[in-house]
Each structure stands twice: as structure tokens, then as C-alpha cells.
Design an enzyme around this catalytic site. Structure first.
Site: not given
Ligand SMILES: NC(=O)c1ccc[n+]([C@@H]2O[C@H](COP(=O)([O-])OP(=O)(O)OC[C@H]3O[C@@H](n4cnc5c(N)ncnc54)[C@H](O)[C@@H]3O)[C@@H](O)[C@H]2O)c1
Length: 317
Positions: A12, A36, A141
Site C-alpha cells: 500500500q 512477488r 505487531y
Molecule cells: N498501511 C498502513 O496503514 C500502515 C500503518 C502503520 C505502519 N505501516 C507500516 O508500513 C510498512 C509498509 O506497510 P504497507 O501498508 O505498505 O504494507 P502492505 O502489506 O501493503 O505491503 C507489504 C509488502 O511487503 C511484501 N512482503 C511481505 N513479506 C515479504 C518478504 N518476506 N520479503 C519481501 N517483501 C515482503 C508484500 O508482498 C507487500 O507488497 C509496514 O512496516 C507497516 O507495518 C503501515
């Protein structure tokens, strides 16, 4: 920041961050990686490599080969997914972070990774949650995020790695779907408002959480990373937020554009419990003072933009 490696780049945040970074620093200077591949402009508009963040050697090899000076580590399992599979979450969230920090230490890279409001817990003050406060989260988490904040501070103090981070609230966006977080309802509600003019929320009425629109989140990352290190007192991680809202506030904002829209509730106990352990609203003063954090979108402005952009997207698909 001149050449940047991004992990978890198809998620995202990454889907929008990579495109913005490429616009600013040049397409070839942003190396996107993910476990992926996808039919996505992140893959086609600049360098892209498959990388599982648990593969430490491959991560180091990519960083060296592309001679990056910055790593933005986004790959992680999010709150609801992590709670459903805590052992896997520990392995990916902590193992991946440790590998990325080691690459940053060995290659002398600037480092960014997002923490979350999930780093707070039931004993944290709920309203106007301070930057420095009790952090005893009750989810896997949250445990990962607190440990991650401490580990990033440790790498700065012990090895001089320029680590920086923010505690993101729920992020709302229309480009890539959210990845299994507790605040996902706040994205789904817009999709369903346009598709069916109704939505059933898995988070209960009156449950306040912090939220922010993705363009503000992307700006925050870039602004923090571009700030002169001498200005930073805190590093990992800064409270950031744009609004403190409950499901009924989205309902009212959407109704201004789609009067027939209705909101119902079918509370999911797992995600409701997580939501209730998080703050209602967080204090962002430190981010404002130390690196000029600011936002452009409140609930009304975000809702107008989300509905406009999403209706174009849904018509195309
Ligand atoms: N989106 C939110 O609302 C939000 C809020 C607070 C913190 N965060 C943090 O921001 C960061 C990114 O969040 P996001 O929302 O983009 O997450 P997301 O789940 O949308 O994307 C995560 C990506 O990581 C990839 N992934 C998963 N396992 C993997 C691995 N072993 N190796 C490589 N890639 C891998 C997935 O394919 C995915 O594309 C995370 O640390 C999350 O905790 C997000």
C-alpha cells in the site's frame, strides 16, 4: 538521499512512495524490490528486483550492485495478519528489519522504516498520546514495532547508522489495497460506497483511531529523510497523524457526496480488540518541531479526493 532501495515496494505504501521518489530523484535511482512481482508501474517504470527480506545476502548484493545510499524498509506483516500468525510475523518483521539494518551498517546507508500507532498499548494514555510514553502493546505487531523502534535507535547509538522512522496511523489510499491492518475498514468504506452505496464496518461505532491520507504520508517520509540530522532529537519513531476519527465520521463525510450511503456494523472481535488497545488520538508536536511535519488533507478534503480518484479507477476496471 540520491539512490534508494525500497523493500516491500508493491504494498500500500510502496506503490505510491516508489513513484513519488522516482519523480523526485529519477526513475533509475529508485530500486524497488518485493517478494512477488505484479502487473504494476512500480515494476515497469524503473529498476525492480524480486527480494525476500529474509535473504540477507541477496539484499546486500542488490544494495551493492546498485550502489544505493538509502534503504527504505517497508516489507512487513501488518497488524491483523500478524495476529493471525504471530510466529511468522516475528520472523518476517524482526528478521527482515535486522537484515536491512545490517545492510545499512555495512554499506553506510541512511535508513527509514515505519513504525505504527500499534506500538502503543492499553496502558498508554489514550488521548493526545505523547511522543515519549508507556509502550506496552498487547499484539505481536505491536511487540515487533516497539522492538523495531528500539533496534533502530540502537543501530544509531551503537553504529552511527542514520536511522529514522515515523509511527504511522491508519493510511487511506486508492492506488494499492491495504495489506491486512486494523484500519483497513477506512479504505474499504470508500470502495463499497462507490460500488454498492453501503458498507458493513468490522470496527464498532465510536471507536476512534488516528488516520492519514497517503499523499501526506509520502510527503512525511521524504521530508523526514531530507531533514538535517542535527535537528533530530527523536529518531525512531515520530508520532504522525492527520485526524482522529471513528466509522460514523466517514459515514457523514461520504453522505455529503453520496446521500443514499448507509453504514452498518458487524464487529470483528479480533480487530476490534486491537483497535481498542490503540490510542484515540496522538500528539504530533515533536514531528512538527523537529522536521516540520505538516498535512494537507483533513477528513472532508480526503473524502472528496478519494471518491473522485476511486470512481475513475473503478470505472476503468
Ligand atoms: N498501511 C498502513 O496503514 C500502515 C500503518 C502503520 C505502519 N505501516 C507500516 O508500513 C510498512 C509498509 O506497510 P504497507 O501498508 O505498505 O504494507 P502492505 O502489506 O501493503 O505491503 C507489504 C509488502 O511487503 C511484501 N512482503 C511481505 N513479506 C515479504 C518478504 N518476506 N520479503 C519481501 N517483501 C515482503 C508484500 O508482498 C507487500 O507488497 C509496514 O512496516 C507497516 O507495518 C503501515
Amino acid at each position: 538521499m540520491k539512490k534508494i532501495l525500497v523493500t516491500g515496494a508493491l504494498g500500500q505504501i510502496g506503490s505510491e512512495l516508489v513513484m513519488k521518489l522516482r519523480e523526485i530523484y529519477g526513475a533509475n535511482n529508485v530500486v524497488a524490490t518485493d517478494i512477488r512481482e505484479a502487473d504494476n508501474e512500480v515494476v515497469t517504470s524503473g529498476p525492480f528486483e524480486i527480494l525476500n527480506v529474509l535473504e540477507a545476502n541477496k539484499m546486500a548484493d542488490i544494495a551493492k550492485r546498485h550502489q544505493v545510499d538509502t534503504i527504505m524498509h517497508l516489507a512487513a506483516l501488518l497488524s491483523a495478519t500478524a495476529e493471525a500468525n504471530p510466529q511468522l510475523a516475528w520472523n518476517i518483521n524482526m528478521g527482515g528489519l535486522m537484515n536491512a539494518l545490517e545492510v545499512a551498517r555495512e554499506e553506510h546507508l541512511q535508513f527509514f522504516t515505519p513504525s505504527s500507532i500499534g506500538a502503543f498499548g492499553p496502558s498508554t494514555p489514550k488521548d493526545n498520546t505523547p511522543q515519549d510514553t508507556l509502550q506496552r502493546p498487547t499484539t505481536m505487531y505491536g511487540v515487533n514495532k516497539v522492538a523495531g523502534e528500539l533496534l533502530c535507535d540502537y543501530y544509531f547509538a551503537k553504529f552511527g547508522v542514520d536511522t529514522r522512522g515515523v509511527r504511522f496511523p491508519g493510511l487511506i489510499s486508492y492506488v494499492a489495497p491495504p495489506g491486512g491492518g486494523t484500519t483497513d475498514y477506512a479504505v474499504e468504506i470508500y470502495y463499497e460506497a462507490l460500488r454498492n452505496k453501503k458498507y458493513t464496518s468490522f470496527i464498532g461505532k465510536g471507536t476512534y483511531m488516528d488516520m492519514m491520507y497517503m499523499p501526506d504520508a509520502i510527503d512525511a517520509i521524504i521530508r523526514l529523510m531530507e531533514t538535517d540530522a542535527g535537528r533530530l532529537i527523536h529518531r525512531n519513531a515520530f508520532n504522525v497523524s492527520a485526524m482522529s476519527v471513528a466509522p460514523e465520521h466517514f459515514e457523514a463525510a461520504i453522505k455529503k457526496h453520496i446521500p443514499e450511503f448507509t453504514l452498518q456494523y458487524k464487529v470483528d472481535p479480533l480487530r476490534q480488540k486491537i483497535a481498542e488497545s490503540w490510542p484515540n488520538s496522538i500528539d504530533t508536536t515533536a514531528a512538527k518541531q523537529e522536521w516540520g511535519f505538516t498535512t494537507r488533507y483533513d477528513l472532508e478534503k480526503m473524502t472528496a479526493d478519494m471518491l473522485e480518484k476511486l470512481s475513475v479507477k473503478l470505472t476503468k476496471n
